[in-house]
Design an enzyme around this catalytic site. Sequence first.
Site, short mmCIF file in Angstrom:
data_model
loop_
_atom_site.label_atom_id
_atom_site.label_comp_id
_atom_site.label_asym_id
_atom_site.label_seq_id
_atom_site.Cartn_x
_atom_site.Cartn_y
_atom_site.Cartn_z
N ASP A 165 0.82 -1.21 0.00
CA ASP A 165 0.00 0.00 0.00
C ASP A 165 0.86 1.26 0.00
O ASP A 165 0.64 2.19 -0.78
CB ASP A 165 -0.91 -0.01 1.23
CG ASP A 165 -2.32 0.46 0.90
OD1 ASP A 165 -2.64 0.58 -0.29
OD2 ASP A 165 -3.10 0.69 1.83
N ASP A 194 -8.96 -2.48 2.22
CA ASP A 194 -8.90 -1.85 3.54
C ASP A 194 -9.90 -2.46 4.52
O ASP A 194 -9.85 -2.19 5.71
CB ASP A 194 -9.16 -0.35 3.41
CG ASP A 194 -8.15 0.33 2.49
OD1 ASP A 194 -7.00 -0.15 2.45
OD2 ASP A 194 -8.51 1.30 1.82
#
Length: 525
Positions: free
Chosen positions: A374, A427
């Site tokens: 990420d 997420d």
Amino acid sequence: MAFSWRFIGLSIFVFLLNVSSIAHSAPIKAHSSCSNEINMMLVKLWVNGGEEDSIVGLSAAFGSVLPTDTKRASGLRAVYTQPLNGCSASSTKLSGSIALARRGECEFITKATVAQEGGAGGVVLINNEGGPLEIACPNNSTISNVTIPVVSISKEGADIIDKYINSGKKVELLLYSPDRPIVDYSVSFIWLMAVGTIICAALWKKFTQSKESDDYELSQEDDDMTVKEEDDSEILHITAWTAIGFVISASTFLVLLYFFMSTWFVWLLILLFCIGGIEGLHNCIVTLILSKFRGCGKKTLNLPLVGEVTILSLVVLTLCVGFAIFWAVNRKESYSWVGQDILGIALMITVLQLAQLPNIKVATVLLCCAFVYDIFWVFLSPAIFHDSVMISVAKGKKAGGESIPMLLRVPKLTDPYKGFDMLGFGDILFPGLLICFTYRFDEAKKKGVLNGYFLWLMIGYGIGLCITYVGLFLMNGHGQPALLYLVPCTLGTCVVLGAVRRELKDLWTNCDESKQMAEARLGSA
């Protein structure tokens, strides 16, 4: 085995959208220079004196600063330059008007200079494809002689203006750049959906298991073990090597999307999203109905190529397919976010049911890999690709503004530029896998709510989401890698609690979870 391949494919896509939201900073003061920040702005339309919807655009790096409210801006008539590219003196009168010029043939600053010399009070530069242009200064110049406001709009925005001009109506434009609210209320809905999805996934089996089913299983030990074996065969048990493979596959796929993304490629992802959403929604609806009305699943039909299926399953599948098709066809409408969120939440609940972590050793490998992934593709990739690869893919910059659907989104309620607050599936899924594991661990160890792990990790996840949006604000709206905050708040909470309670070894090597669950169940009998 079929499910394993299906889950691996979905995992590639949920890795791609871990950008919590895309936002822009408020404008700063600058004038007659070539160092203005490029910010969002609005083009307010008046047609024959009547106000119409505004068009969202971007201010240029040069020209005067736009006012923040309509009271300090003046509405001027919209006039196209002749020639349309605006590279030479216009044959149409530009004095006291806002000049409209199309992209091409010369530099943007040249178009603005020509319009200013013709007496225009502002310039609207039109892109020839989706999305407004980010207009910078040529050759890194820091000085500009342009003193009128310069903005850009998308081709779609220009089409709206053209429609009125071509019908002979008087079109007036007002250019301004209103300030954005620090926090939009829609963030709270994103927060509730993310937290609620994980809670539902963790407690799903408990919610949907009928009392009759429990009594039957407790009284039939042999049948119980058979059912457990069948259920276990449908579950994908994630390993450390699987986690590493996810990151490598996702990175490869993300780079391919960045270089080769096009409208047809996005349509392929939309198709895959619809297939996953249909399966997830079908599974959730059928499970809920059977948990309350077990007799509904007894009537069956024999279909060619498919075999025996229940009437309930067939009816629900038909409705789910229709729902997904309706969303896909109307995905650009203002209400389409509702269908996208329903399909996405159902898909994630199903994935969290069918994919499981055996212990926090594997969870550490998975979440740490996702953590690095990420951060690299949001913050560090510009050093290699001169652009944030993940944000570029998330915005659909190379697909005519067509965005990938693997995210939850809610329309902004107080933002003058409208748009959406977004949260990627990754997420929710990656922290969700760990949180669901802690719930099963608590059940196997017969832990209470306060002395277990599930509650505290859910609190950590909720706090992590809040920190994500604080980071979004502090970074002036730059897309945030949410796992940067969510991994420490979930995995870190689990490790610290395990160490304090001297249970870290059990959490780390909890490799025979199914046996513990079976023993716990038989013990309660």
